[in-house]
Design an enzyme around this catalytic site. Structure first.
Site, mmCIF file in Angstrom:
data_model
loop_
_atom_site.group_PDB
_atom_site.id
_atom_site.type_symbol
_atom_site.label_atom_id
_atom_site.label_comp_id
_atom_site.label_asym_id
_atom_site.label_seq_id
_atom_site.Cartn_x
_atom_site.Cartn_y
_atom_site.Cartn_z
ATOM 1 N N GLU A 71 151.610 116.949 48.023
ATOM 2 C CA GLU A 71 152.661 116.083 47.479
ATOM 3 C C GLU A 71 152.652 116.240 45.964
ATOM 4 O O GLU A 71 151.657 116.691 45.387
ATOM 5 C CB GLU A 71 152.389 114.619 47.848
ATOM 6 C CG GLU A 71 151.130 114.051 47.203
ATOM 7 C CD GLU A 71 151.334 112.685 46.588
ATOM 8 O OE1 GLU A 71 152.460 112.425 46.116
ATOM 9 O OE2 GLU A 71 150.389 111.890 46.567
ATOM 10 N N HIS B 137 145.382 107.062 50.059
ATOM 11 C CA HIS B 137 146.690 106.598 49.603
ATOM 12 C C HIS B 137 146.981 105.189 50.124
ATOM 13 O O HIS B 137 147.336 104.301 49.371
ATOM 14 C CB HIS B 137 147.740 107.597 50.081
ATOM 15 C CG HIS B 137 149.147 107.163 49.860
ATOM 16 N ND1 HIS B 137 149.666 106.975 48.608
ATOM 17 C CD2 HIS B 137 150.143 106.863 50.739
ATOM 18 C CE1 HIS B 137 150.939 106.588 48.728
ATOM 19 N NE2 HIS B 137 151.236 106.504 50.010
#
Lengths: 595, 645
Positions: free
Chosen positions: A203, A157
């Protein structure tokens, strides 16, 4: 069945201030400790009073794990550890440990010095907090105490972002933090092995989005920037110092080089230069290509991108400026925005998600006038573009991750409730596993199957294996294990019955039954025995029926024939109590024959 | 469990360990002592080396041997591309090896010999620095040999070993020596390596787990811990307890092993690395101040990083900081670059620098300030313009048989103001210099070997408390060079078994497996009924379906569909009380049994029912006719009188 309990204090059906409490095997673990960018009041931090009304949290929390350096994942850490009080271990990766304190300090300055916030943590508190941090490397298996084991996986990420696998006893959970399943220009894709956790906490920022190919988005982005340059406009790209900024820099750098563009590209000074240095030193955390070529040419030494100075804001002519922060909620990017917004030639490109309440969120929703705290009103005439460059997994990516690690349950966090609902249905359909999405403060209880590891004596396994391989091969045959569990002090061991008795110091008592059946069958006893053998085998096809020296044996059951020729035969059947069912079954068979 | 020893050099180890039907190779070091018997490779036709006279054994007139051997002083050298002594391949077929574990980048130089062209299909595990830096060492070596191709290969001399003078006559197995692999082999071999992190548990076919733990010797160096459910084997290789640039050694995970295999101890047991570094600094200072050059033959990585750091400071102190340091190696740039991005593998002092965006090693800065200059070769662009004397040159190869060092010895050898300083411990310096003699340049020997010495090793063993200790035989005797130093051995101690091994041996390691691990699943666990048979001891019989998947055993609940073979079985124990039994018989309406006792055997005859019950201390035998009603009744009475679990 033992349970795993999860309570989100933040990021439950929401984005911002990620903070999830996890309880399993009597251990309490805090996953992330973030702040909410959209609030300026006490709502910006997770509600730690949920854990303890008063006093420090140390006795309630066994460890804290931080997934990456974004403030919505670590922004509340100094508040939690130094102001609420926590002195236990905090785990994060090396790059996160290096970068997080810088972002925290930056945020602190904006909040305290610019906005005049009270009751905020100090620089010293950030330092003290970081002293409690233990840095982890990827895939290293780390024992927090005697029972908690953690292991980090690459999440892709931002630099140093990790997913964490956490095990207590036989239960395990994977917490993804934020992750990205497609490699980009500077980071690799998230990766996890088939660790089959009891629960995957994922997520779900882009729960309903399937993004088009990266290349199209990049082309689109470059085209828009180029057009704006051509009409003499200015492009503002609000970014966070680390992460997307580096990817977009690489993108613009190569484009400028290829198209031989002359318009200046600026990068807000300070943080960013330092940030690029981190990228150079933690190059092992970037993608394969950058790692391979870094000796010849470090991708983070930019030729076309120059440091920005505030005085450039009013410079005439086209330019591209990267400025922090990313959601236009404060700082330089907001300052530039206010200046440039009224000109329709200009453009702002939002390369990532903006939380509710920020200026970024407002203009993305089409606001043409933005009002600020000091009653200042800004007309927004510049074009506003949204380009999803933030490196979150999309719906496809989330499904992929689930497929990779094969969890027994899934929990969605860090996303919007309606979108989660959609993905939840999809997960249920595709994998038929339970999926949860608790709201903040709501506790989710997941029960997990037991799998208790115990010692087993090798002779027991070996004798079973010998017996099994003696039988004709049959793929459908189930293997059966008989054993005795010996529980002595704290030791538990499975062994065969004789060893167990010896170990316990007791005598086993063997009960044997012998019965006699009379059969009328002329001919020698051996011939009768042969007949019986065939008969029994026919009736017990699944069993190992052995015929040796005139005696038939099936497990502990013995069948013997006696008597002269032309006479009535006596058939003796004998077995131990453990084979009672089998023994009496065979006896009945013979009885029926004799009638 | 068996251990095979495939290398005769304990500092370039190669072992095979077989355990639980898994074949593991522990390290694959390449012994390079053989290259000392060859003439140095020079890329400019060296007048001296090429003009050495031929040598022939007295009574041999084989024309094939002509020109294969050259003489310099009293030494004979083979005029051929150097050959290497790969691990022994007679004891085991490399195609059978399941896993190769590499401890550090110095112990993997034989990897292409093992994995390429042998049918090897297993996996290779090494840490990231081991792979990256190991690649540099392999590339450098191939590059050195490739840049000086020789027209002919000498082979005949191997048939006449017995007629050759010492030390050639004493060469170890020269017929097994091989030409070096090529770059394709290196790339193919390295592509098999899977990178692992410290303390990463790697599953090997479900039977074993292997885990590297920091060994403190060099960047990414590791000891390996091999465990099954109940056994622990530690393979300790190239370890250091000194504080230098790598991550410190992790002792904790090595403790209480069933078997500890220890190898790769220091090659300089008598000298201390710190004082050697001191001597080195003095020698460099004196030489430079006297206007001479310093030549340091070295590997392109490892201690050399510490030398750059240390020497740059010392040279400043000694007022010779205007003399540049040159680092010449085909992989110099990559080596310098890599060392500064491997922060996670460094000591905490170096690691903390990264947190404040400083480079962990100062050599980046030294390069920026022109104190340290790096080149691929002496003939690379820019070298001749940058070259300035006096200076310090670091270059390979430490054997002095190939690499740019050959050129520097030819260049500087005749000037007594110059000095060659030996810092790498792998080669004997007199042997290394033999083909160049006579030399005018000074020679200093400051071998710096940070790996464990005998005192440190013995202390470590006492700490780690292994049950069995396995070491190369040479560690159980004083060093050959100092036979009276009886302290320089691995101590034998009554608390543990010491097993020595040597090249070509296969030894049985005393590890008897008694237990394994099994998982009990919910359904089975719920049916456990512990019966306390004695205070503190409980038993419970368990029956379940055994499933074995990837070598992992588990017991599942017997599902209903299974045949009659699978029923829960219980066991009786203790002895039967006769009075009690008789009373129960009469309650059930069975009266007037005839009771006879012979010693401790009691026979109860039920005359009316025509049945016999024979009772002994540990057994009961019920004999009756085919009448099932009676037998079932008797069975239940017997069972009532006995305890069971």
């Amino acid at each position: 069945m033992p349970d795993i309990k999860i309570t989100p204090l933040g990021a439950g059906q929401d984005v911002g201030r990620s903070c999830i409490l996890l309880t399993m095997g009597g251990k309490n673990i805090m996953l992330d400790c973030g702040m909410h960018m959209g609030y300026n009041d006490e709502r910006r931090f997770p509600d730690f009073s949920y854990i303890s009304q008063e006093g420090p949290l140390t006795s309630y929390i066994d460890c804290v794990i931080i997934s990456h350096f974004h403030l919505d994942h670590c922004g509340a850490l100094p508040y939690m550890s130094e102001m609420v009080g926590y002195s236990g271990p905090i785990y994060m990766t090396h790059p996160t440990k290096a970068i997080a304190p810088i972002l925290l300090e930056d945020m602190r300055k904006v909040s305290v010095e610019k906005k005049g916030d009270q009751n905020f943590f100090t620089s010293q508190m950030i330092k003290d907090c970081m002293k409690k941090v233990i840095a982890v490397t990827l895939h290293q298996s780390l024992m927090v105490d005697n029972e908690i084991e953690i292991k980090a996986y690459y999440a892709g990420h931002v630099l140093g972002a990790a997913m964490f696998w956490i095990r207590v006893g036989a239960q395990s959970v994977v917490y993804t933090g934020d992750y990205n399943m497609t490699p980009d220009r500077h980071l690799g894709a998230a990766w996890i092995d088939k660790c089959r956790p009891d629960l995957l906490i994922s997520e779900s920022t882009y729960a309903t989005t399937i993004r088009d190919s990266k290349r199209c988005r990049e082309r689109d982005f470059l085209k828009k920037v180029h057009e704006c340059m051509d009409r003499g406009g200015k492009v503002l790209i609000p970014v966070f110092a680390l992460g997307r900024a580096q990817e977009l820099c690489i993108l613009l750098e190569t484009y400028w080089e290829r198209m031989n563009l002359k318009a200046p590209v600026y990068f807000a000074l300070g943080l960013t230069e330092k940030a690029n240095n981190y990228y150079k030193m933690f190059i092992t955390w970037t993608n394969q290509k950058i790692r391979k070529t870094f000796v010849q040419r470090n991708m983070f030494d930019f030729k076309h991108i120059k440091p920005f100075d505030r005085s450039y804001i009013d410079n005439p002519g086209p330019m591209v400026v990267f400025a922090t922060p990313g959601m236009l909620h404060a700082g330089l990017s907001l300052q530039i925005f206010k200046k440039w917004a009224p000109n329709e030639n200009n453009m702002v490109i939002m390369p990532g998600f903006c939380v509710q309440g920020t200026v970024g969120h407002k203009i993305l929703n089409g606001a043409k006038r933005v009002e600020f705290e000091n009653k200042q009103i800004v007309e927004v005439k510049m074009s506003v573009e949204y380009m999803s460059f933030s490196a979150h997994a999309d719906a496809k990516g989330i499904m992929q991750l689930i497929q990779h690690c094969e969890p027994r349950n899934v929990m969605l966090v860090h996303g919007e409730a309606e979108k989660m609902e959609f993905l939840k249905q999809k997960i249920l359909q595709e994998f038929s596993i339970n999926c949860y999405n608790p709201a903040n403060g709501e506790t989710c209880v997941i029960s997990t199957p037991v799998k208790i590891p115990i010692d087993v004596s090798l002779p027991l396994l070996k004798s079973e294996a010998r017996k099994f391989s003696a039988l004709p091969p049959d793929p459908k045959r189930r293997r059966t294990l008989h054993g005795v569990l010996v529980m002595k002090e704290n030791n538990v061991c499975l062994m065969d019955v004789d060893d167990a008795c010896k170990e316990a110091g007791i005598n086993r008592h063997i009960i044997r039954f012998s019965s006699t059946v009379h059969l009328n069958d002329t001919g020698p006893a051996l011939a009768t025995a042969h007949k019986l053998h065939g008969f029994i085998k026919e009736n017990l096809p699944q069993w190992p029926v052995v015929f040796a020296e005139g005696e038939i044996s099936i497990e502990s059951v013995l069948v013997k024939v006696e008597g002269d020729e032309d006479e009535q035969k006596n058939v003796y059947v004998s077995w131990t109590n453990q084979d009672e069912d089998l023994g009496s079954y065979i006896l009945n068979l013979l009885n029926r024959m004799g009638q | 469990m068996k251990l095979y020893c495939l290398s005769n050099d304990p500092n370039k180890p190669c072992h095979i360990l077989t355990f639980k039907e898994i074949t593991l190779m522990l390290d694959c070091g390449l012994s390079m002592q053989s290259v000392l018997n060859f003439l140095p490779l020079s890329f400019v036709a060296s007048s001296k080396l090429s003009n050495l006279p031929n040598w022939m054994p007295n009574d041999v007139s084989d024309s094939d041997l002509e020109g294969e051997l050259k003489e310099n002083g009293d030494r004979i050298f083979v005029d051929s591309p150097p050959e290497f002594c790969p691990p022994l391949n007679k004891l085991i077929d490399f195609a059978q090896v399941d896993v190769i574990l590499i401890s550090n980048y110095l112990c993997m130089m034989a990897l292409p010999f093992i994995t390429e062209g042998t049918g090897f299909q297993g996996r290779v595990y090494a840490t990231e620095p081991t792979l990256q830096i190991g690649r540099l060492l392999l590339e450098e070596l191939v590059n050195y040999i490739d840049q000086c191709p020789k027209a002919s290969f000498a082979a005949q001399w191997k048939n006449l070993i017995h007629k050759l003078p010492y030390p050639l006559s004493d060469s170890f197995k020269p017929k097994s020596w091989k030409q070096l692999y090529n770059m394709n082999d290196v790339n193919a071999s390295l592509s098999r390596i899977q990178m692992v992190g410290y303390n990463e548990k790697i599953d090997v076919y479900g039977a074993l787990k292997v885990m590297p733990s920091s060994s403190g010797f060099c960047l990414g160096s590791s000891n390996w811990i091999i465990t099954s459910d109940h056994e622990k084997i530690v393979y300790l290789s190239g370890s250091s307890t000194l504080t230098t640039h790598p991550r410190p050694m992790d002792h904790h995970s090595l403790k209480n092993a069933d078997v500890l295999i220890m190898t790769d101890l220091t090659q300089t047991p008598i000298s201390n690395p710190d004082s050697m570094l001191g001597v080195l600094c003095v020698v460099v200072g004196l030489t430079l101040r006297g206007g001479g050059n310093v030549l340091i033959p070295c590997y392109p990585t490892g201690v050399v990083y510490d030398l750059f750091e240390c020497l740059s400071v010392k040279m400043q102190d000694l007022g010779v900081s205007n003399c540049p340091m040159f680092f010449v190696s085909p992989v110099a740039d990559t080596s310098l670059a890599y060392s500064n991005i491997l922060a996670e593998w460094l000591s905490s002092v170096k690691q903390n620098k990264v947190y404040v965006t400083e480079e962990p090693f100062p050599h980046g800065l030294l390069v920026k300030n022109n104190k340290l200059k790096h080149f691929k070769h002496v003939y690379s662009d820019g070298f001749s313009t940058d070259f300035q004397e006096p200076c310090v040159v670091f270059c390979g190869h430490p054997s002095l048989r190939f690499g740019d060092v050959v050129r520097f010895i030819e260049l500087w050898g005749n000037n007594p103001r110059n000095c060659i300083v030996f810092t790498e411990p792998d080669f004997d310096y007199t042997e290394a210099l033999a083909p160049y003699q006579p030399l005018q340049m000074k020679v200093a020997h400051c071998a710096i070997d940070t790996s464990l010495n005998f005192t440190q090793a013995n202390k470590l063993i006492r700490d780690l408390k292994p049950n069995t200790l396995v070491v190369p035989e040479c560690y159980t005797q004083p060093p050959v060079s100092a036979p009276n130093l009886t302290d320089y051995v691995i101590e034998n101690n009554h608390d543990r078994t010491l097993i020595p091994y040597k090249w070509g041996e296969v030894i049985n390691l005393p590890l008897k497996r008694k237990h394994s691990q099994i998982f009990i699943e919910t359904g089975v666990a719920q049916k456990i009924v512990p019966v306390e048979v004695k205070p503190g001891i409980s038993l419970s019989s368990i029956t379940g379906t055994l499933s074995i998947k990837d070598n992992v055993h588990s017991i599942q609940d017997l599902s209903s569909s299974v045949n009659k073979a699978s029923k829960h079985v219980k066991y009786e124990w203790g002895s039967l009380n006769v009075t009690d039994f008789l009373q129960k018989l009469s309650q059930e309406g069975i009266s007037e049994p005839k009771v006879e006792s012979h010693g401790n055997v009691v026979v109860i005859h039920l005359q009316e029912e025509d049945a016999l019950i024979q009772l002994e201390d540990n057994s009961t035998h019920v004999v009756c006719t085919g009448d099932e009603t009676l037998r079932t009744k008797l069975r239940s009475i017997v069972m009532q009188c006995l305890k069971k679990f």
